[in-house]
Design a protein around this motif. Structure first.
Motif, mmCIF file in Angstrom:
data_model
loop_
_atom_site.group_PDB
_atom_site.id
_atom_site.type_symbol
_atom_site.label_atom_id
_atom_site.label_comp_id
_atom_site.label_asym_id
_atom_site.label_seq_id
_atom_site.Cartn_x
_atom_site.Cartn_y
_atom_site.Cartn_z
ATOM 1 N N LEU A 180 -3.298 -0.947 -8.931
ATOM 2 C CA LEU A 180 -3.120 0.360 -8.298
ATOM 3 C C LEU A 180 -2.072 1.133 -9.099
ATOM 4 O O LEU A 180 -0.875 0.856 -9.012
ATOM 5 C CB LEU A 180 -2.682 0.155 -6.844
ATOM 6 C CG LEU A 180 -2.687 1.386 -5.952
ATOM 7 C CD1 LEU A 180 -4.082 1.980 -5.823
ATOM 8 C CD2 LEU A 180 -2.146 1.015 -4.570
ATOM 9 N N THR A 189 0.333 2.308 -1.683
ATOM 10 C CA THR A 189 0.631 0.980 -2.224
ATOM 11 C C THR A 189 -0.519 0.047 -1.838
ATOM 12 O O THR A 189 -1.485 0.474 -1.195
ATOM 13 C CB THR A 189 1.943 0.413 -1.636
ATOM 14 O OG1 THR A 189 1.727 0.192 -0.239
ATOM 15 C CG2 THR A 189 3.120 1.349 -1.849
ATOM 16 N N CYS A 190 -0.367 -1.214 -2.188
ATOM 17 C CA CYS A 190 -1.422 -2.194 -1.886
ATOM 18 C C CYS A 190 -1.634 -2.388 -0.378
ATOM 19 O O CYS A 190 -2.625 -2.997 0.023
ATOM 20 C CB CYS A 190 -1.106 -3.527 -2.551
ATOM 21 S SG CYS A 190 -1.393 -3.508 -4.340
ATOM 22 N N LEU A 195 -7.696 -0.012 1.150
ATOM 23 C CA LEU A 195 -7.789 -1.308 0.463
ATOM 24 C C LEU A 195 -8.119 -2.434 1.445
ATOM 25 O O LEU A 195 -8.662 -3.473 1.052
ATOM 26 C CB LEU A 195 -6.506 -1.593 -0.319
ATOM 27 C CG LEU A 195 -6.240 -0.589 -1.444
ATOM 28 C CD1 LEU A 195 -4.910 -0.849 -2.116
ATOM 29 C CD2 LEU A 195 -7.362 -0.604 -2.479
ATOM 30 N N CYS A 210 -4.052 -7.715 -5.421
ATOM 31 C CA CYS A 210 -3.685 -6.309 -5.640
ATOM 32 C C CYS A 210 -2.288 -6.224 -6.221
ATOM 33 O O CYS A 210 -1.389 -6.939 -5.785
ATOM 34 C CB CYS A 210 -3.762 -5.539 -4.317
ATOM 35 S SG CYS A 210 -3.414 -3.769 -4.517
ATOM 36 N N LYS A 211 -2.122 -5.365 -7.228
ATOM 37 C CA LYS A 211 -0.812 -5.158 -7.848
ATOM 38 C C LYS A 211 -0.498 -3.664 -7.899
ATOM 39 O O LYS A 211 -1.319 -2.877 -8.376
ATOM 40 C CB LYS A 211 -0.805 -5.669 -9.297
ATOM 41 C CG LYS A 211 -1.084 -7.138 -9.435
ATOM 42 C CD LYS A 211 0.162 -7.958 -9.154
ATOM 43 C CE LYS A 211 -0.166 -9.445 -9.213
ATOM 44 N NZ LYS A 211 0.725 -10.247 -8.391
ATOM 45 N N ASP A 212 0.690 -3.296 -7.431
ATOM 46 C CA ASP A 212 1.178 -1.924 -7.611
ATOM 47 C C ASP A 212 1.798 -1.843 -9.002
ATOM 48 O O ASP A 212 2.702 -2.623 -9.321
ATOM 49 C CB ASP A 212 2.275 -1.614 -6.580
ATOM 50 C CG ASP A 212 1.735 -1.600 -5.163
ATOM 51 O OD1 ASP A 212 0.769 -0.867 -4.915
ATOM 52 O OD2 ASP A 212 2.278 -2.329 -4.306
#
Ligand code: DVN
Length: 231
Positions: A180, A189-190, A195, A210-212
């Motif tokens: 992201l 954010t995640c 999401l 998931c990664k910010d």
């Protein structure tokens, strides 16, 4: 300005090596030439996707939605590790171009006279068809770059949500990692609700991550050697 499409297609095709470029052009052109440009079904491009016969290298496929510039800036530097559809023969020849046909004509037209982004237009149907072929070939760990500067990074009407994610074969795709990316102020954010929808729609058996990631971090990652997860 009018540039014929075929020379661009053939030049780009030759850069890729190993394809019969005239044959690919024929398989591409038959989809829309002589047709009403608002009535080109996605299936019309199947002879083209069959002729490309794309085989994905495991773990390299990179999907995206609302991150076109940032994802391509990244894969440009990381071609050995990640490929978007536009980096493969499925998308490379037509990336950034517009075309359509006309009833009663054997010509390819560019922009003028071609419809916009409406159902069954020649360009949109092409991208839907090649995206389906790209997703169908996915295996191992796949990645999608989504936009952290908007409220709904996972949009159900996007090509990624409506075609690509639905096309993953859960016996071949092991995991999906959402990267992201935030350019300006992180709106999302995640933990974002869309999401959660994505996770619900992911086929059972495919692991979700998931990664910010800030754009600055992404730039750093694109300069790092190797293919290990930098984010
Ligand atoms: O995973 C990627 C890739 O594999 C691709 O084939 O499909 C996925 C991206 O599609 P998407 O999820 O629908 O993502 P976007 O960002 O909403 O749309 C991608 C592109 O489609 C846009 O950049 C537009 O292309 P362009 O004009 O910049 O060359 C085009 N597009 C989508 N919706 C449109 C549109 N163009 C005009 N009007 C629209 N409503």
């Amino acid at each position: 300005m009018f540039w014929p499409l075929k020379p661009t297609f053939i030049d780009r095709c030759k850069e890729l090596n190993g394809y019969d470029c005239e044959k690919l052009w024929g398989a591409f052109e038959q989809a829309y030439v002589g047709r009403d440009p608002r009535k080109v079904p996605t299936a019309a491009y199947t002879p083209f996707t069959d002729a490309v016969n794309f085989n994905a290298e495991p773990n390299k496929l990179m999907f995206w939605s609302r991150t076109k510039d940032v994802v391509h800036a990244f894969t440009e530097k990381k071609k050995d590790c990640f490929l978007t559809v536009e980096d493969t023969a499925l998308g490379y020849m037509l990336d950034g171009l517009t075309w359509c046909g006309k009833e009663g004509s054997t010509k390819t037209f560019r922009k003028i006279g071609c419809p916009g982004w409406e159902e069954n237009n020649a360009v949109g149907s092409f991208w839907k068809r090649v995206s389906a072929a790209f997703a169908d070939a996915a295996c191992g760990d796949v990645t999608v770059m989504l936009n952290g500067d908007i409220d709904t990074p996972f949009n159900p009407t996007s090509v990624f949500a409506s075609i690509e994610m639905k096309g993953f074969d859960s016996s071949r795709v092991k995991s999906l990692t959402v990267v992201l990316v935030t350019r300006k102020s992180a709106v999302t954010t995640c933990t974002n609700a869309s999401l959660k929808d994505l996770q619900r729609e992911l086929k059972p058996g495919i692991t979700y991550n998931c990664k910010d990631v800030t754009e600055a971090k992404l730039q750093e990652c694109s300069s790092n050697p190797g293919c290990g997860a930098c984010w």
